[in-house]
Design a protein around this motif. Structure first.
Motif, mmCIF file in Angstrom:
data_model
loop_
_atom_site.group_PDB
_atom_site.id
_atom_site.type_symbol
_atom_site.label_atom_id
_atom_site.label_comp_id
_atom_site.label_asym_id
_atom_site.label_seq_id
_atom_site.Cartn_x
_atom_site.Cartn_y
_atom_site.Cartn_z
ATOM 1 N N UNK A 1 35.253 60.008 -16.516
ATOM 2 C CA UNK A 1 34.807 60.326 -17.911
ATOM 3 C C UNK A 1 34.754 61.998 -17.948
ATOM 4 N N UNK A 2 34.493 62.490 -19.225
ATOM 5 C CA UNK A 2 34.138 63.894 -19.348
ATOM 6 C C UNK A 2 33.587 63.900 -20.707
ATOM 7 N N UNK A 3 32.330 64.927 -20.612
ATOM 8 C CA UNK A 3 31.735 64.959 -21.943
ATOM 9 C C UNK A 3 31.089 66.425 -21.893
ATOM 10 N N UNK B 1 29.951 79.365 -24.477
ATOM 11 C CA UNK B 1 29.634 78.866 -23.346
ATOM 12 C C UNK B 1 29.639 77.529 -23.648
ATOM 13 N N UNK B 2 29.649 76.557 -22.784
ATOM 14 C CA UNK B 2 29.641 74.762 -23.148
ATOM 15 C C UNK B 2 28.934 74.290 -21.950
ATOM 16 N N UNK B 3 28.399 73.172 -22.179
ATOM 17 C CA UNK B 3 27.786 72.479 -21.007
ATOM 18 C C UNK B 3 28.397 71.067 -20.897
ATOM 19 N N UNK B 4 29.326 71.099 -19.653
ATOM 20 C CA UNK B 4 30.065 70.135 -19.531
ATOM 21 C C UNK B 4 30.047 69.335 -18.305
ATOM 22 N N UNK C 1 29.368 58.675 -9.879
ATOM 23 C CA UNK C 1 29.030 59.945 -9.489
ATOM 24 C C UNK C 1 29.256 61.001 -10.580
ATOM 25 N N UNK C 2 28.298 61.886 -11.069
ATOM 26 C CA UNK C 2 28.572 62.805 -12.012
ATOM 27 C C UNK C 2 28.002 64.071 -11.919
ATOM 28 N N UNK D 1 32.726 71.350 -9.456
ATOM 29 C CA UNK D 1 31.785 70.009 -9.899
ATOM 30 C C UNK D 1 31.739 69.032 -8.512
ATOM 31 N N UNK D 2 30.958 68.345 -8.476
ATOM 32 C CA UNK D 2 30.820 67.379 -7.181
ATOM 33 C C UNK D 2 30.537 65.892 -7.593
ATOM 34 N N UNK D 3 31.459 65.396 -8.233
ATOM 35 C CA UNK D 3 31.533 64.047 -8.786
ATOM 36 C C UNK D 3 32.549 63.049 -7.842
ATOM 37 N N UNK D 4 32.467 63.540 -6.605
ATOM 38 C CA UNK D 4 33.673 62.687 -5.702
ATOM 39 C C UNK D 4 32.856 61.760 -4.908
ATOM 40 N N UNK D 5 33.328 60.455 -5.286
ATOM 41 C CA UNK D 5 32.856 59.228 -4.477
ATOM 42 C C UNK D 5 32.955 59.221 -3.194
#
Length: 234
Positions: A117-119, A147-150, A166-167, A205-209
């Motif tokens: 997912x992405x937000x 800028x954007x907080x993603x 994981x996010x 980013x660090x969303x790696x399971x």
């Protein structure tokens, strides 16, 4: 006698005419010309709009899901304009907004599913503006910092294994360009329609399971917005 009577009559008529002429008052009409509208001054306002983005990671690119967040946003802006004598308007504006641009998806079955997912939860800009005033109408171009907080996330789970999520999120920064049209409804209130395109670069980013110490490059290469705003000029 006839000549004397005619003389008296002519004198009477001339005297009456002169008396009436003396009583006449000359009225001068004063035309009040309204001052031309000027865009010069500080302003503040609110806006709302719709945005869509490409937020690509290793997972979203390979699974084909979770990399195209879109949705609505709303916030406020402040700025200053200065109108030159040739009707060119130069200005600077800063805006910020809360956002709800998101995308998610899963692949797999009930035993094992893998989803991403992405937000984008917030966004904003600091931009210069340059336009040409046609009285109360101001078409303009704009560009500057954005800028954007993603956030991106990964979900793994199913009937065969427990669910894991994981996010990670970062503030992406880059540049933006666009154009707009603003109209002064009154001497203090104006309405605008604006389109912006932004490239906000890449972040790790660090969303790696199962291996959260290994970064996943996230590329926010495209963020596009269309918004409607109202400004109050002080």
């Amino acid at each position: 006698m006839i000549r004397q009577a005619l003389g008296i009559a002519v004198a009477t008529v001339l005297g009456t005419t002169a008396a009436h002429a003396a009583d006449l008052t000359v009225v001068e009409e004063t035309v009040v010309v309204a001052p031309a509208f000027s865009w010069t001054g500080f302003y503040a306002g609110v806006h709302a709009g719709y945005g869509w983005a490409d937020l690509d990671t290793f997972y979203s690119e390979n699974l084909g899901v979770g990399g195209r967040p879109d949705g609505f946003f709303g916030g406020g802006q402040v700025g200053y304009n200065y109108q030159l004598s040739n009707n060119v308007v130069l200005g600077i504006e800063a805006d910020a907004a809360f956002a709800d641009l998101k995308d998610d998806g899963k692949q797999g079955d009930s035993d094992f599913a893998f989803g991403t997912d992405a937000k984008i939860s917030a966004l904003g800009t600091v931009r210069g503006r340059a336009g040409y005033a046609i009285d109360r109408v101001l078409p303009y171009v704009t560009g500057g910092f954005a800028w954007a907080n993603a956030r991106t996330g990964v979900t793994v789970g199913g009937d065969a294994i427990p669910n894991f999520s994981f996010t990670d999120s970062k503030v992406f920064t880059g540049w933006t360009v666009g154009a707009g049209l603003e109209y002064a409804v009154t001497s203090n209130i104006s309405a605008k329609l604006e389109y912006l395109y932004a490239d906000l670069g890449s972040k790790d980013l660090y969303p790696r399971p199962f291996d959260v110490n290994v970064p996943v490059p996230a590329d926010l290469s495209s963020l596009q917005t269309v918004k409607f705003g109202l400004n109050y000029k002080f």
